[in-house]
Design an enzyme around this catalytic site. Structure first.
Site: not given
Ligand code: A5P
Length: 223
Positions: A102, A120
């Site tokens: 990512e 969040k």
């Molecule tokens: C994946 O490794 C993460 O970086 C996700 O982008 C992050 O945990 C957000 O996840 P959700 O959209 O499932 O909350």
């Protein structure tokens, strides 16, 4: 209305024909991938690069044309979720374990769009344990050095075994309680041999933040 879906669909509105799109991982990125799949059915022409095996499988199901990461100098837009976002738009990511790919995708994109529901958004980072990807070799020693930075690190487990990332590494989830300087902490962690990448996305990486609310409205924030 699902707040994550609302944020994801708003971000996807910026995608145009010919763009190369980075696809994130997680339950919010899921909605972005699904929406892009619908638009492709209606004739949108893009190619995409995925940040995890899970996103790749979903993109294939949605008939999104995929390209290898090395085939473009820059992606046009990367769209991804986050676990926590502070008022300066610093992020904690990696709850799903895909933080390394990512971060490579986000750092190589002209625009990085982050999609979250409003739970969040925090005054400061740290309530969510910071995921740090580490090499399996010497992992306990690496964890000891991370602990010396003032956190409680726990090696992530899944189904009774150590969690293994798509890059064959491990994740340690580090409870710092509060992170006052995300840039400095990211640098300190990178100085520890064995640390591959951290889930701290700081230094104003975010181009736009899409915050979905339960009523289906979306607040768009820029740094
Ligand atoms: C994946 O490794 C993460 O970086 C996700 O982008 C992050 O945990 C957000 O996840 P959700 O959209 O499932 O909350």
């Amino acid at each position: 209305m699902n707040a994550k879906k609302a944020a994801a669909e708003k971000a996807v509105e910026y995608i145009k024909d010919g763009m190369v799109i980075g696809l994130g991982t997680g339950s919010t990125a899921y909605w972005a991938i699904m929406r892009i799949g619908e638009l492709i059915k209606d004739g949108l022409k893009i190619s995409a690069i995925t940040s995890s095996a899970a996103s790749e499988a979903l993109a294939i199901e949605c008939n999104i044309p995929l390209a290898p990461i090395g085939s473009f100098d820059k992606l046009d837009i990367a769209i991804d979720g986050a676990d926590e976002v502070d008022e300066q738009l610093n992020l904690i990511k990696g709850g799903g374990g895909a933080l390394l790919r990512e971060k490579i995708i986000a750092s190589n994109s002209r625009q990085f769009f982050v999609i979250i529901d409003e739970s969040k958004l925090k005054t400061r980072l740290g309530e969510f344990p910071l995921p740090v990807e580490i090499m399996p070799f010497g992992s306990w020693l690496t964890v000891k050095h991370i602990q010396d930075l003032g956190c409680k690190p726990v090696i992530r487990r899944k189904d009774g075994k150590d969690f293994i990332t798509d890059n064959n590494n491990r994740i340690t989830d580090c409870s710092f309680s509060r992170i006052d300087d995300a840039v400095a902490l990211n640098m300190q962690l990178h100085e520890i041999p064995g640390v591959v990448e951290t889930g701290l996305f700081a230094k104003q990486m975010v181009s736009r933040l899409f915050v979905g609310r339960g009523d289906g409205t979306v607040r768009v924030m820029q740094p």
